[in-house]
Every structure is written in structure tokens, then in C-alpha cells.
Write an enzyme that holds these catalytic residues in place. Structure first.
Site, mmCIF file in Angstrom:
data_model
loop_
_atom_site.group_PDB
_atom_site.id
_atom_site.type_symbol
_atom_site.label_atom_id
_atom_site.label_comp_id
_atom_site.label_asym_id
_atom_site.label_seq_id
_atom_site.Cartn_x
_atom_site.Cartn_y
_atom_site.Cartn_z
ATOM 1 N N GLU A 82 -22.206 48.735 44.696
ATOM 2 C CA GLU A 82 -23.408 48.453 43.897
ATOM 3 C C GLU A 82 -24.128 49.746 43.510
ATOM 4 O O GLU A 82 -25.350 49.862 43.558
ATOM 5 C CB GLU A 82 -24.343 47.485 44.623
ATOM 6 C CG GLU A 82 -23.696 46.185 45.072
ATOM 7 C CD GLU A 82 -23.183 45.311 43.924
ATOM 8 O OE1 GLU A 82 -23.551 45.535 42.755
ATOM 9 O OE2 GLU A 82 -22.388 44.397 44.213
ATOM 10 N N CYS A 176 -15.329 41.089 26.679
ATOM 11 C CA CYS A 176 -14.979 42.260 25.882
ATOM 12 C C CYS A 176 -16.142 42.582 24.936
ATOM 13 O O CYS A 176 -17.091 41.810 24.809
ATOM 14 C CB CYS A 176 -13.699 42.001 25.083
ATOM 15 S SG CYS A 176 -13.895 40.771 23.763
#
Length: 183
Positions: A82, A176
Site C-alpha cells: 500500500e 484499461c
């Protein structure tokens, strides 16, 4: 020579899984690693690095005030999940650990948020990391997923809000670039 590494991807590409594997590899050779994750991300419990595949390990937590220079004692590698939640100062500390103290630091995280904006930690990692690697994931349309979109509870795309809203598959989808702009 030790380096600062940044391994990034869209969500669900296996960043945590890869990190857990690297930790295992170091430890199998008798080397000591320190694992860190963001205090803000407690989806699986505080201080847990968890792969969606199931493996989980305890980790130390960092918040905006954590000083990574204190993490340098007797360790062969620092692994950080993270990493998008790091501050600019923390990325500089991690870079210093690699360059001055000779400790490899491998950071895993997202490059950008649900609006396509960079996270501060990721922007500094892209600027300072000695080695940058994209972990690949696939969009539902079949192209390489490079972006993330946030969904509300009805499955509709969210296009405004706070940069940080912790969640998993129920809140985010990896897409995408084309699907990011046309979804």
C-alpha cells in the site's frame, strides 16, 4: 548495491501476493525482513498483508508520522504494501535507507486513484525509485488494465469524492485506459 524498488499496478494484479513471496524467499535464506502496510487500510485487520488468494501475514503499520529511518536496524530487506499512502518525506527516507544504509526497499502500490490522479506516495516513488516495475493485470475487455474505477453500492461509477476510500472488489474495478474513459 541496494535499491529502492517500486512495483505498481492497477488493483487485483497480485502486488500483495508478490510481496509475500519475496518475504518468504528472503526468510528461506535465513535473512530478516520487515513488512509494512498502511494503517489506514484495515480491510483484513490492522497490520495484515493479505493476498486475495488467501495468504496473510502480520506486518508493522505506518501512518503519516512514521519515521522509516528507525527501521534500519539489523534487517536485510524492507517490504512495504500500500505504498501509495506514503508521504513524500517517507519516500525520501526509504530512498535514503537504500542508498546510505544499503538496505533494499521494495514498495508495492497503486500508481493512480479512481480519477486517474497520482497518489503522493506513488508520484515520489516514480521520481526516486531506482527500479520501477509494472505488474500486469487484464481489463474485462481483454486489454492491459492500468487504471482503477470506483463503484457505488448500486454498481454505478463514482466520478467525484475523496482520493482515499478503502475498499476491495466491491468498490473498485481495474480497467484499461479506453474503458476508464468510456465506462
Amino acid at each position: 548495491m541496494a535499491k529502492l524498488y517500486f512495483r505498481y499496478s492497477a488493483m487485483n494484479a497480485g502486488k500483495s501476493t508478490a510481496m509475500l513471496q519475496v518475504a518468504h524467499n528472503y526468510e528461506e535464506q535465513g535473512q530478516k525482513v520487515r513488512l509494512f502496510t498502511a494503517a489506514i487500510d484495515h480491510r483484513y485487520g490492522a497490520g495484515k498483508v493479505t493476498s486475495r488468494l488467501g495468504p496473510q501475514r502480520d506486518a508493522e503499520v505506518f501512518d503519516a508520522h512514521y519515521d522509516f529511518l528507525q527501521a534500519s536496524e539489523r534487517v536485510n530487506c524492507i517490504l512495504l504494501d500500500e505504498a501509495q499512502f506514503l508521504s513524500a518525506a517517507q519516500v525520501k527516507q526509504l530512498h535514503q535507507l537504500a542508498q546510505v544504509h544499503g538496505i533494499p526497499v521494495i514498495c508495492y502500490g497503486l500508481r493512480s486513484d479512481f480519477l486517474g490522479e497520482p497518489f503522493p506516495g506513488s508520484a515520489y516513488l516514480l521520481a526516486l525509485a531506482d527500479d520501477i516495475e509494472e505488474l500486469k493485470n487484464i481489463c474485462a475487455c481483454g486489454k492491459k488494465a492500468t487504471m482503477n474505477i470506483r463503484m457505488d453500492s448500486q454498481g454505478k461509477r463514482v466520478t467525484a469524492g475523496e482520493q482515499v476510500d478503502i475498499g476491495g472488489n466491491e468498490r473498485y474495478q481495474h480497467v484499461c485506459g479506453r474503458c476508464f474513459y468510456t465506462a
